[in-house]
Design a protein around this motif. Structure first.
Motif, PDB file in Angstrom:
ATOM      1  N   GLN A  27     -16.493  19.999  20.000  1.00 46.08           N
ATOM      2  CA  GLN A  27     -16.549  20.606  18.684  1.00 46.08           C
ATOM      3  C   GLN A  27     -15.819  19.742  17.673  1.00 46.08           C
ATOM      4  O   GLN A  27     -14.685  19.333  17.907  1.00 46.08           O
ATOM      5  N   MET A  28     -16.479  19.435  16.575  1.00 42.28           N
ATOM      6  CA  MET A  28     -15.883  18.636  15.516  1.00 42.28           C
ATOM      7  C   MET A  28     -15.937  19.411  14.212  1.00 42.28           C
ATOM      8  O   MET A  28     -16.906  20.115  13.934  1.00 42.28           O
ATOM      9  N   LYS A  29     -14.889  19.266  13.444  1.00 40.22           N
ATOM     10  CA  LYS A  29     -14.817  19.942  12.157  1.00 40.22           C
ATOM     11  C   LYS A  29     -15.668  19.161  11.150  1.00 40.22           C
ATOM     12  O   LYS A  29     -15.577  17.941  11.064  1.00 40.22           O
ATOM     13  N   VAL A  30     -16.484  19.861  10.378  1.00 41.70           N
ATOM     14  CA  VAL A  30     -17.297  19.229   9.351  1.00 41.70           C
ATOM     15  C   VAL A  30     -16.527  19.281   8.028  1.00 41.70           C
ATOM     16  O   VAL A  30     -16.127  20.347   7.584  1.00 41.70           O
ATOM     17  N   ILE A  31     -16.307  18.119   7.460  1.00 45.88           N
ATOM     18  CA  ILE A  31     -15.547  18.024   6.215  1.00 45.88           C
ATOM     19  C   ILE A  31     -16.457  17.413   5.156  1.00 45.88           C
ATOM     20  O   ILE A  31     -17.033  16.351   5.364  1.00 45.88           O
ATOM     21  N   SER A  32     -16.590  18.092   4.034  1.00 45.06           N
ATOM     22  CA  SER A  32     -17.478  17.601   2.989  1.00 45.06           C
ATOM     23  C   SER A  32     -16.756  16.595   2.085  1.00 45.06           C
ATOM     24  O   SER A  32     -15.528  16.543   2.034  1.00 45.06           O
ATOM     25  N   LYS A  33     -17.548  15.800   1.373  1.00 44.37           N
ATOM     26  CA  LYS A  33     -16.994  14.826   0.442  1.00 44.37           C
ATOM     27  C   LYS A  33     -16.312  15.534  -0.720  1.00 44.37           C
ATOM     28  O   LYS A  33     -16.741  16.604  -1.140  1.00 44.37           O
ATOM     29  N   LYS A  34     -15.270  14.899  -1.214  1.00 47.61           N
ATOM     30  CA  LYS A  34     -14.560  15.422  -2.378  1.00 47.61           C
ATOM     31  C   LYS A  34     -14.328  14.229  -3.319  1.00 47.61           C
ATOM     32  O   LYS A  34     -13.246  13.660  -3.370  1.00 47.61           O
ATOM     33  N   GLU A  35     -15.384  13.828  -4.010  1.00 46.49           N
ATOM     34  CA  GLU A  35     -15.314  12.656  -4.875  1.00 46.49           C
ATOM     35  C   GLU A  35     -14.830  13.043  -6.265  1.00 46.49           C
ATOM     36  O   GLU A  35     -15.323  14.000  -6.853  1.00 46.49           O
ATOM     37  N   GLU A  36     -13.860  12.269  -6.750  1.00 45.53           N
ATOM     38  CA  GLU A  36     -13.342  12.531  -8.093  1.00 45.53           C
ATOM     39  C   GLU A  36     -12.597  11.303  -8.623  1.00 45.53           C
ATOM     40  O   GLU A  36     -12.235  10.407  -7.869  1.00 45.53           O
ATOM     41  N   TRP A  37     -12.378  11.317  -9.937  1.00 48.34           N
ATOM     42  CA  TRP A  37     -11.592  10.270 -10.586  1.00 48.34           C
ATOM     43  C   TRP A  37     -10.111  10.568 -10.364  1.00 48.34           C
ATOM     44  O   TRP A  37      -9.659  11.673 -10.623  1.00 48.34           O
ATOM     45  N   VAL A  38      -9.389   9.570  -9.866  1.00 44.86           N
ATOM     46  CA  VAL A  38      -7.970   9.733  -9.547  1.00 44.86           C
ATOM     47  C   VAL A  38      -7.166   8.692 -10.330  1.00 44.86           C
ATOM     48  O   VAL A  38      -7.445   7.495 -10.233  1.00 44.86           O
ATOM     49  N   PRO A  39      -6.162   9.125 -11.105  1.00 44.26           N
ATOM     50  CA  PRO A  39      -5.304   8.147 -11.796  1.00 44.26           C
ATOM     51  C   PRO A  39      -4.456   7.393 -10.765  1.00 44.26           C
ATOM     52  O   PRO A  39      -3.868   8.009  -9.878  1.00 44.26           O
ATOM     53  N   VAL A  40      -4.424   6.054 -10.888  1.00 48.76           N
ATOM     54  CA  VAL A  40      -3.695   5.253  -9.905  1.00 48.76           C
ATOM     55  C   VAL A  40      -2.538   4.451 -10.496  1.00 48.76           C
ATOM     56  O   VAL A  40      -1.605   4.106  -9.786  1.00 48.76           O
ATOM     57  N   LEU A  41      -2.606   4.125 -11.793  1.00 51.40           N
ATOM     58  CA  LEU A  41      -1.500   3.427 -12.439  1.00 51.40           C
ATOM     59  C   LEU A  41      -1.674   3.451 -13.943  1.00 51.40           C
ATOM     60  O   LEU A  41      -2.738   3.779 -14.453  1.00 51.40           O
ATOM     61  N   LYS A  42      -0.602   3.121 -14.636  1.00 52.15           N
ATOM     62  CA  LYS A  42      -0.651   3.049 -16.094  1.00 52.15           C
ATOM     63  C   LYS A  42      -1.331   1.750 -16.505  1.00 52.15           C
ATOM     64  O   LYS A  42      -1.165   0.721 -15.844  1.00 52.15           O
ATOM     65  N   SER A  43      -2.068   1.801 -17.587  1.00 53.46           N
ATOM     66  CA  SER A  43      -2.750   0.602 -18.089  1.00 53.46           C
ATOM     67  C   SER A  43      -1.759  -0.523 -18.372  1.00 53.46           C
ATOM     68  O   SER A  43      -2.074  -1.697 -18.209  1.00 53.46           O
ATOM     69  N   SER A  44      -0.540  -0.168 -18.755  1.00 53.84           N
ATOM     70  CA  SER A  44       0.478  -1.167 -19.077  1.00 53.84           C
ATOM     71  C   SER A  44       1.053  -1.841 -17.827  1.00 53.84           C
ATOM     72  O   SER A  44       1.761  -2.839 -17.930  1.00 53.84           O
ATOM     73  N   ASP A  45       0.738  -1.300 -16.631  1.00 50.52           N
ATOM     74  CA  ASP A  45       1.271  -1.855 -15.385  1.00 50.52           C
ATOM     75  C   ASP A  45       0.408  -2.959 -14.793  1.00 50.52           C
ATOM     76  O   ASP A  45       0.703  -3.466 -13.704  1.00 50.52           O
ATOM     77  N   ILE A  46      -0.666  -3.339 -15.501  1.00 54.47           N
ATOM     78  CA  ILE A  46      -1.529  -4.404 -14.989  1.00 54.47           C
ATOM     79  C   ILE A  46      -1.947  -5.310 -16.139  1.00 54.47           C
ATOM     80  O   ILE A  46      -2.242  -4.837 -17.241  1.00 54.47           O
ATOM     81  N   ALA A  47      -1.928  -6.605 -15.879  1.00 53.73           N
ATOM     82  CA  ALA A  47      -2.317  -7.599 -16.883  1.00 53.73           C
ATOM     83  C   ALA A  47      -3.287  -8.588 -16.239  1.00 53.73           C
ATOM     84  O   ALA A  47      -3.453  -8.600 -15.012  1.00 53.73           O
ATOM     85  N   ALA A  48      -3.919  -9.407 -17.045  1.00 53.45           N
ATOM     86  CA  ALA A  48      -4.875 -10.406 -16.552  1.00 53.45           C
ATOM     87  C   ALA A  48      -4.249 -11.212 -15.415  1.00 53.45           C
ATOM     88  O   ALA A  48      -3.121 -11.686 -15.516  1.00 53.45           O
ATOM     89  N   GLY A  49      -4.975 -11.304 -14.307  1.00 57.95           N
ATOM     90  CA  GLY A  49      -4.512 -12.072 -13.154  1.00 57.95           C
ATOM     91  C   GLY A  49      -3.703 -11.283 -12.142  1.00 57.95           C
ATOM     92  O   GLY A  49      -3.343 -11.807 -11.092  1.00 57.95           O
ATOM     93  N   ASP A  50      -3.435  -9.996 -12.416  1.00 56.07           N
ATOM     94  CA  ASP A  50      -2.616  -9.185 -11.510  1.00 56.07           C
ATOM     95  C   ASP A  50      -3.429  -8.573 -10.375  1.00 56.07           C
ATOM     96  O   ASP A  50      -4.598  -8.202 -10.544  1.00 56.07           O
ATOM     97  N   LEU A  51      -2.772  -8.435  -9.223  1.00 50.53           N
ATOM     98  CA  LEU A  51      -3.309  -7.731  -8.060  1.00 50.53           C
ATOM     99  C   LEU A  51      -2.303  -6.619  -7.750  1.00 50.53           C
ATOM    100  O   LEU A  51      -1.162  -6.901  -7.403  1.00 50.53           O
ATOM    101  N   VAL A  52      -2.715  -5.355  -7.899  1.00 51.61           N
ATOM    102  CA  VAL A  52      -1.795  -4.236  -7.717  1.00 51.61           C
ATOM    103  C   VAL A  52      -2.312  -3.324  -6.602  1.00 51.61           C
ATOM    104  O   VAL A  52      -3.325  -2.642  -6.764  1.00 51.61           O
ATOM    105  N   PRO A  53      -1.604  -3.300  -5.447  1.00 50.56           N
ATOM    106  CA  PRO A  53      -2.029  -2.413  -4.365  1.00 50.56           C
ATOM    107  C   PRO A  53      -1.622  -0.973  -4.645  1.00 50.56           C
ATOM    108  O   PRO A  53      -0.522  -0.716  -5.133  1.00 50.56           O
ATOM    109  N   VAL A  54      -2.520  -0.033  -4.353  1.00 53.98           N
ATOM    110  CA  VAL A  54      -2.240   1.397  -4.468  1.00 53.98           C
ATOM    111  C   VAL A  54      -2.820   2.080  -3.235  1.00 53.98           C
ATOM    112  O   VAL A  54      -3.623   1.505  -2.506  1.00 53.98           O
ATOM    113  N   GLU A  55      -2.406   3.316  -3.027  1.00 51.90           N
ATOM    114  CA  GLU A  55      -2.962   4.096  -1.935  1.00 51.90           C
ATOM    115  C   GLU A  55      -3.355   5.464  -2.470  1.00 51.90           C
ATOM    116  O   GLU A  55      -2.577   6.101  -3.182  1.00 51.90           O
ATOM    117  N   VAL A  56      -4.561   5.894  -2.144  1.00 50.56           N
ATOM    118  CA  VAL A  56      -5.044   7.205  -2.557  1.00 50.56           C
ATOM    119  C   VAL A  56      -5.467   7.953  -1.304  1.00 50.56           C
ATOM    120  O   VAL A  56      -6.413   7.565  -0.631  1.00 50.56           O
TER     121      VAL A  56
END
Length: 169
Positions: A15-44
């Motif tokens: 028996q396996m649990k059926v889990i439906s998709k929950k797609e949505e827009w998630v805020p991950v960082l402030k616009s001021s925290d990234i500039a041209a050439g940056d690589l910023v790791p996040v976890e959601v």
């Protein structure tokens, strides 16, 4: 058909649990925290994502794992155009589509193309829709992705998920 042990008796089906998709827009960082050439790791919700601003400042979101050997792409570098280069084997990926750009596994010379490149066929990196909304950067993700993936693990004695209490054996 697989059989599972539950409460001392055999079940005829796993028996396996059926889990439906929950797609949505998630805020991950402030616009001021990234500039041209940056690589910023996040976890959601357990999903490792890399927010990248190319050299022109355009923002992209990709999976923070090279599809070849799982190397974190946050340790890579931006390449020509809107690409990111894996730090381990120097394959380049389009930030827009995730497609491999150029040679697959060109590094180290000779060993890369002849051995490392044969471990896995060329594969694109995962991309996510991204947008700037107000003063934040948002990524469109399936918030149940990790849970849906893990729901496919079997459970029981010496299982992949640990005890029902959340502890491990």
């Amino acid at each position: 058909m697989p059989r599972a042990i539950s409460s001392g008796r055999l079940n005829s089906q796993l028996q396996m649990k059926v889990i439906s998709k929950k797609e949505e827009w998630v805020p991950v960082l402030k616009s001021s925290d990234i500039a041209a050439g940056d690589l910023v790791p996040v976890e959601v919700d357990g999903v490792a994502i890399l927010i990248v601003a190319d050299l022109d400042g355009k923002i992209f979101a990709i999976g923070n794992s090279c599809p070849h050997l799982g190397t974190p792409l946050e340790n890579g570098r931006l390449g020509e155009g809107s690409t990111i280069v894996c730090p381990l084997h120097k394959s380049a990926f389009s930030l827009e589509s995730g497609d491999v750009v150029g040679d697959w596994c060109p590094f180290p010379p000779i060993l890369g193309p002849l051995v490392l490149g044969k471990l896995a066929p060329p594969e694109k990196v995962v991309t996510f829709p991204v947008r700037a909304k107000g003063q934040t950067v948002e990524v469109f993700v399936d918030r149940s992705l990790k849970e849906r993936f893990e729901s496919k693990y079997w459970s029981g004695l010496l299982d992949a998920q640990g005890k029902a209490t959340g502890e491990y054996y």
